[in-house]
Design a protein around this motif. Structure first.
Motif, PDB file in Angstrom:
ATOM      1  N   ASN A 103       0.820  -1.218   0.000  1.00 33.08           N
ATOM      2  CA  ASN A 103       0.000   0.000   0.000  1.00 33.08           C
ATOM      3  C   ASN A 103       0.853   1.267   0.000  1.00 33.08           C
ATOM      4  N   ASN A 231      -1.876  -0.045   8.192  1.00 29.05           N
ATOM      5  CA  ASN A 231      -1.325   0.380   6.902  1.00 29.05           C
ATOM      6  C   ASN A 231      -1.244  -0.760   5.894  1.00 29.05           C
ATOM      7  N   ASN A 234      -5.111  -1.821   5.207  1.00 23.49           N
ATOM      8  CA  ASN A 234      -6.041  -0.714   4.942  1.00 23.49           C
ATOM      9  C   ASN A 234      -7.291  -0.797   5.825  1.00 23.49           C
TER      10      ASN A 234
END
Length: 289
Positions: A103, A231, A234
């Motif tokens: 991500n 993180n 998500n």
């Protein structure tokens, strides 16, 4: 008088000839001749549009040459995003290498690959160039290096930005012009809320474990693990309790699914993750007691 009479006769004769010619049937050859004349009168339009086309071609060629030879012309913007579960390697012109975490993304211009923006986490191995410093921009920090290996954790939703220097020397500047120089083994911590920075040492085994698709906690704060999970997957973990003094140890594979890693953590550390919805969780259990 004779001359005048001859002149009058000539004019009368001429008028008669005109009258006969006007009323005379038109021959086929005459029609064809007229068509050819008519086409010739239309030719200037063709020449006109051809001239316009030539002007446009010249203009396009001029623009292209200015783009190629103008040093101030902008390059093409490139964005690389890692949406997979494992780190993604990016090679830049000049030999520098970047490893993108999950991500995470970088963006840069093809005209200058030594200046880029980072969202998320990445590990940099910068090829030294004395004439061109390598610059990394995050939300509120600018990093300037020549030849260095370092890690940057700058996820948008994280409360802090972490810059960990492995080799070389690194200059970090905030938007408010605070400056810090890092030496190998030092980590800069930027607090996004109070805009303050501090330096401390870091555990490379924990910080860089993601390069091997791992989350390593070696007496690490539970906050660190929560940030990683948020993180990487998500999600949002409702964390109203201060876990800064709560340490955790263990090794988890970050390429596992969220359900799998939650099951491992819950079983090994007596931490229960209660799902509030698809993207939000709450921690429960007798943690750190």
């Amino acid at each position: 008088m004779k001359h005048k009479k001859d002149k009058d006769l000539s004019e009368a004769h001429f008028d008669e000839l005109i009258h006969k010619a006007w009323n005379k049937p038109v021959k086929t050859n005459s029609v064809k001749l007229w068509q050819r004349i008519d086409k010739s009168t239309k030719r200037p339009n063709y020449v006109f549009w051809k001239s316009i086309a030539a002007v446009l071609v010249i203009a396009l060629l001029t623009t292209a040459s200015l783009t190629i030879f103008n040093p101030d012309a902008p390059g093409k913007m490139v964005e690389v995003t890692n949406t997979g579960r494992t780190p993604k390697e990016v090679l830049l012109d000049g030999g520098s290498k970047i490893l993108l975490n999950r991500n995470s993304s970088i963006s840069y211009s093809t005209k200058n690959t030594r200046t880029l923006k980072l969202n998320g986490e990445a590990y940099f191995e910068v090829k030294k160039d004395d004439n061109k410093p390598f610059i990394v921009k995050t939300g509120e920090l600018n990093l300037r290096v020549l030849g260095t290996s370092f890690n940057v954790n700058a996820y948008k939703n994280a409360k802090k930005t972490l810059v960990s220097l492995v080799e070389g020397k690194l200059k970090v500047t905030t938007l408010k012009h605070q400056e810090k120089y890092l030496s190998p083994g030092e980590e800069l911590v930027f607090d996004k809320e109070n805009k303050r920075i501090r330096l401390n040492t870091f555990n490379s085994n924990s910080v860089l474990a993601w390069k091997s698709s791992l989350i390593k906690c070696d007496n690490t704060s539970l906050d660190f693990l929560i940030d990683r999970l948020e993180n990487y997957y998500n999600i949002k973990i409702d964390n109203k309790t201060d876990f800064s003094n709560c340490v955790i140890s263990g090794e988890f594979r970050s390429d596992l699914s969220l359900a799998e890693i939650i099951e491992i953590i819950s079983f090994s550390h007596n931490i229960e993750f209660k799902a509030l919805n698809e993207k939000e969780y709450k921690i429960e259990g007798n943690i750190c007691e």
